[in-house]
Structure formats: structure tokens, C-alpha cells
Design a protein around this motif. Structure first.
Motif: not given
Length: 347
Positions: A115-119, A135-137
Motif C-alpha cells: 500500500v505504501r508503494s501504491l500510494l 509520511a505521505e502514505a
């Protein structure tokens, strides 16, 4: 006030056979027209719904707007800039201000990425290397009501509602001015549908984004949209405010769609309208009004003369294409049923 997105006379077609085969069998036009002369505008902070049966061209319009499909002709203008005249590189800054959530939320998420990479993928694509990915994720997950520990999950570990929220979070990554939501409640339980719709409404109120929503769920349309456009065989046949169309549909096809809305009350008196025949093939479009083969009000002129757009006497922004438009209001019982089912109209 100028429109954020303006689409004028958009036409999209798909090839049905290769040029050699078409030449061999003598076919001059080996194409089907999926979208035929569609025009509409969306302003900042507004929600417009495209409504119609599967295959009517709704998703094709969305994919053409964001550049996944090429238009044969027509204009797509975003914030005053004509996009169809730009190269892929020149379009990129404008596409950064648009985002789309797809009909299959899990299928649109790469199974190999967390999910982190996707976001944070949008930041990499647009070369924004100064962002703190973690932080952005976390920020994006918080915006859609998901806990921070979801950053390490893979799509197969998400429920349908959670995957939908992740898709919305990814769409919000670059702070877009326009979100295109393709069937945002498809495949979700009713309670989860409500959560997703409330999320979209809250985000729009907080961020001022415009939303183009594609759906055949009329309860969704009534709950969150300002205006709606009814599609049939790639054309708009009725356009107007959601309140006006629900209160007084002018096209027989719109009347049938509203009457077909599901009713959860087993004791309710339901006035269904049964359409005749099947939806015609795009390869063999009927002459005249393309709905005449299924319309219970059709007369001779409908079979050979295509109806021109007509504005309602009560509302100049409410237009329809019909030789014999409906004059009566929606039956009171249907109106009361929809109000009780969907709640108050959005203002």
C-alpha cells in the motif's frame, strides 16, 4: 464562471476488424462508435453523474478524458487548455490535476506492491523526489479513514471497501482538482457503499474538488450528485440537475431507469416500466431515434428522424432528445419511495 472541464462533441470509435480483412470483404467502415458527439461541462466543486446501462459508453468517456483512449474528434479542455492538441509530455502537467478510481479497486492495484508503494507511485511518476514517502502514505491513509499500519499490506489482504479507500487515497496523492470515479460502490455491501459515498462527499467539501461519477446506481446519483447525464448507445439523451430529472424525467428511457430502481420494502406498490426488446448492437444502430425500438411511446417519425436537443420550458439547463417528451411529473408514490430510500437530495 468558466468550467474546470469542458468536453465538446466528443467522438470515440473502436476498430472491429483489421484493414486487410475489411478490404477483402468490402467493408468501408470497420468500426463501432462507442461515444457519439457528447458534450458537457464540470465546474469546480461540482459533481456530475454519467448514468446508463452497461456498454453505453460511460467508462469510455472517462478513459478518453485522462488519455487512456484516443478520441476520433471533439474537444477536451481542462482549465481553459485544449488537451487534444498536446503531446503526451505536454499533457502531463494537466493530467497531474486529474485522477481516476477504477471500477475494480483490487484489480487496479498491483499485487506486487505494498500500500505504501501504491500510494507514493504518483510522486515517482511525476518526479516529485522531495516527498517523504512514509509520511505521505500515512497522510493519505488518514484522509480516507484507514490506520497507518496498512502501509505494509498487499492488495490481497484488503477487503473490497478497504481497497476502494486505498484507490481514493492514491487518487488524492497529487491534490487533484478533478476525480473521475468509475462505479465507486460496485461490489460493496450497502453499509460500505454509504461509507464510501460519505467519504467522497466529505473530501469534496474539504478540498473543493470536482467529481465525475460513473454509475448505474440511482441511489448513488441521488445521494451525492448535482447534475446527471443519461446515456444510451453512446449519446446523451437527457441532461439536467439531479433534482429536476428525478422529479420530472422527460425522456422515456429515463422514466424506465427511475422506475427500475430497487425497492427494499416488500409491501411497496411498484410501478415498473417494462422496455420492449433488447439493447441494439452498436454495429447495427437503429435509424432515427435509437431508442424507438424499445419505446412504448414511439411513432412513425421516431423510426427515421433523429430528435434534436430540446430545452425544458421550466429549466433551460434541462435538455432531452425526444420527439414526444413526457409531460407529467414522476408519480407521487415513486417520489416518496425514492425520498425514503435515498434521503434528501444534495443541494
Amino acid at each position: 464562471m468558466s468550467a474546470l472541464l469542458s468536453v465538446q462533441d466528443l467522438r470515440v470509435r473502436f476498430r472491429t476488424m483489421g484493414p486487410i480483412k475489411a478490404l477483402a470483404i468490402g467493408t468501408k467502415a470497420p468500426f463501432i462508435d462507442a461515444v457519439c458527439g457528447v458534450s458537457f461541462e464540470i465546474h469546480k466543486g461540482e459533481t456530475l453523474a454519467l448514468v446508463g446501462e452497461s456498454g453505453s459508453g460511460k467508462s469510455t468517456i472517462a478513459r478518453t478524458i485522462i488519455g487512456l483512449q484516443r478520441a476520433v474528434s471533439g474537444s477536451i479542455s481542462f482549465d481553459g487548455q485544449e488537451l487534444t492538441e498536446l503531446s503526451a509530455a505536454e499533457r502531463k502537467p494537466y493530467l497531474r490535476r486529474m485522477a481516476m478510481t477504477f471500477q475494480d479497486p483490487i484489480g487496479s492495484l498491483s499485487p506486487r506492491l505494498t500500500v505504501r508503494s501504491l500510494l507514493t507511485e504518483p510522486f515517482r511518476i511525476h518526479g516529485l523526489k522531495d516527498r517523504d514517502a512514509g509520511a505521505e502514505a500515512t497522510r493519505l491513509l488518514r484522509m480516507v479513514g484507514l490506520p497507518a499500519d496498512f502501509v505494509g499490506r498487499y492488495p490481497h489482504r484488503l477487503s473490497g471497501g478497504q481497497a476502494r479507500r486505498v484507490s481514493i487515497a492514491r487518487a488524492l496523492a497529487l491534490n487533484p482538482d478533478l476525480i473521475i470515479a468509475d462505479e465507486p460502490t460496485a461490489g460493496l455491501d450497502v453499509s460500505v457503499q454509504g461509507e464510501v459515498l460519505n467519504l467522497l462527499t466529505r473530501l469534496q467539501d474539504e478540498l473543493g474538488i470536482a467529481i465525475l461519477i460513473i454509475t448505474h446506481n440511482l441511489n448513488v446519483v441521488r445521494h451525492i450528485t448535482d447534475r446527471m447525464a443519461i446515456m444510451y448507445l453512446g449519446r446523451f439523451i437527457e441532461v439536467g440537475s439531479t433534482e429536476r430529472i428525478f422529479h420530472q424525467p422527460r425522456h422515456p428511457y429515463t422514466e424506465a431507469l427511475l422506475a427500475a430502481n430497487p425497492e427494499p420494502d416488500p409491501d411497496a406498490v411498484i410501478n415498473r416500466i417494462e422496455l420492449m426488446g433488447d439493447v441494439p448492437s452498436l454495429m447495427r444502430r437503429p435509424s432515427g431515434c435509437e431508442f424507438h425500438t424499445r419505446c412504448r411511446y414511439a411513432q412513425d417519425i421516431c423510426s427515421h428522424v433523429f430528435p434534436e436537443p430540446t430545452a425544458s420550458r421550466e429549466d433551460a439547463h434541462h435538455s432531452f432528445k425526444c420527439h414526444f417528451p413526457l409531460e407529467r411529473e414522476t408519480p407521487m408514490r415513486l417520489e416518496q419511495r425514492r425520498l425514503s430510500l435515498a434521503g434528501p437530495l444534495r443541494k
